[in-house]
Write an enzyme that holds these catalytic residues in place. Structure first.
Site, PDB file in Angstrom:
ATOM      1  N   ALA A 165      -0.623   0.686   6.225  1.00 28.53           N
ATOM      2  CA  ALA A 165      -0.937  -0.199   7.355  1.00 28.53           C
ATOM      3  C   ALA A 165      -1.941  -1.252   6.918  1.00 28.53           C
ATOM      4  O   ALA A 165      -2.727  -1.033   5.994  1.00 28.53           O
ATOM      5  CB  ALA A 165      -1.489   0.610   8.525  1.00 28.53           C
ATOM      6  N   ASP A 166      -1.901  -2.381   7.596  1.00 26.43           N
ATOM      7  CA  ASP A 166      -2.875  -3.433   7.352  1.00 26.43           C
ATOM      8  C   ASP A 166      -3.094  -4.209   8.642  1.00 26.43           C
ATOM      9  O   ASP A 166      -2.162  -4.400   9.425  1.00 26.43           O
ATOM     10  CB  ASP A 166      -2.414  -4.379   6.248  1.00 26.43           C
ATOM     11  N   THR A 167      -4.328  -4.647   8.847  1.00 23.76           N
ATOM     12  CA  THR A 167      -4.697  -5.386  10.057  1.00 23.76           C
ATOM     13  C   THR A 167      -5.422  -6.667   9.679  1.00 23.76           C
ATOM     14  O   THR A 167      -6.285  -6.654   8.801  1.00 23.76           O
ATOM     15  CB  THR A 167      -5.620  -4.524  10.952  1.00 23.76           C
ATOM     16  N   LYS A 220       0.836  -1.211   0.000  1.00 20.54           N
ATOM     17  CA  LYS A 220       0.000   0.000   0.000  1.00 20.54           C
ATOM     18  C   LYS A 220       0.867   1.256   0.000  1.00 20.54           C
ATOM     19  O   LYS A 220       0.623   2.197  -0.772  1.00 20.54           O
ATOM     20  CB  LYS A 220      -0.923   0.002   1.217  1.00 20.54           C
ATOM     21  N   GLY A 263       0.323  -4.442  10.718  1.00 20.23           N
ATOM     22  CA  GLY A 263       1.625  -4.143  10.142  1.00 20.23           C
ATOM     23  C   GLY A 263       1.649  -2.718   9.634  1.00 20.23           C
ATOM     24  O   GLY A 263       0.625  -2.191   9.183  1.00 20.23           O
TER      25      GLY A 263
END
Length: 191
Positions: free
Chosen positions: A68-70, A52, A105
């Site tokens: 960011a990623d969850t 991203k 992350g």
């Protein structure tokens, strides 16, 4: 001064950056969130965060880009955003009365440096009744959230215990992020 760009349309990430006093702009990354063959949940979230941020950094190389990623995991099963109400209900039934992990992350990209990191938080749910699950799913809140719940919203009533960074579960480990930004000569603690 280099701008900070958040490569996310998440209202929760936007709010957390604002609360911490981090000056930023938003350019939403158009990267398709697909989970390939990774060795661990931490690798997944760091890779997606980096994808991203990289997509936005291509046209903004003079600035600092945050991605960011969850994801939520339970017994090695990855629970992303539900595709419909039935899937949201299934996820909540799976998490009911159990402990699961939330991984977020983060990738920070600048012309001269890239940093990636993740935070892992354990969340334990109370036993949920079918009525509680049905009412929550009907509220539509879980439909755009990893694991089908928002800890900062109505989903908070399901949480019995949390071990780790609350803000990571919301979508951005803001305390760690502020510390990592110091590597890029950005210190919002003195702003």
């Amino acid at each position: 001064m280099r701008k900070i760009i958040l490569a996310s349309g998440s209202p929760r990430r936007k709010e957390l950056l604002e609360l911490a006093g981090v000056p930023f702009e938003i350019i939403v990354s158009e990267v398709e969130e697909t989970i390939g063959a990774y060795s661990s949940p931490s690798d997944i979230v760091m890779s997606l965060a980096l994808q991203k941020a990289s997509a936005v950094a291509e046209n903004n190389s003079d600035h600092i880009v945050l991605g960011a990623d969850t994801i939520v995991t339970y017994e090695s099963r990855i629970l992303g955003k539900p595709s419909n109400e039935a899937e949201a209900k299934e996820m909540l039934q799976l998490l009911s009365g159990k402990t699961h992990e939330v991984y977020t992350g983060v990738a920070i990209i600048a012309k001269d440096k890239t940093v990636t990191f993740y935070e892992r938080t354990e969340v334990t749910f109370w036993e949920l009744t079918e009525e509680e699950i049905d009412a929550y799913v009907a509220s539509k809140e879980p439909l755009d959230k990893a694991g089908s719940y928002g800890i900062q919203g109505k989903g908070s009533i399901f949480v019995q215990h949390i071990q780790g960074d609350y803000y990571s579960v919301v979508g951005l480990p803001i305390s760690r992020l502020v510390r990592e930004l110091k590597q890029f000569n950005i210190d919002v603690t003195h702003a």
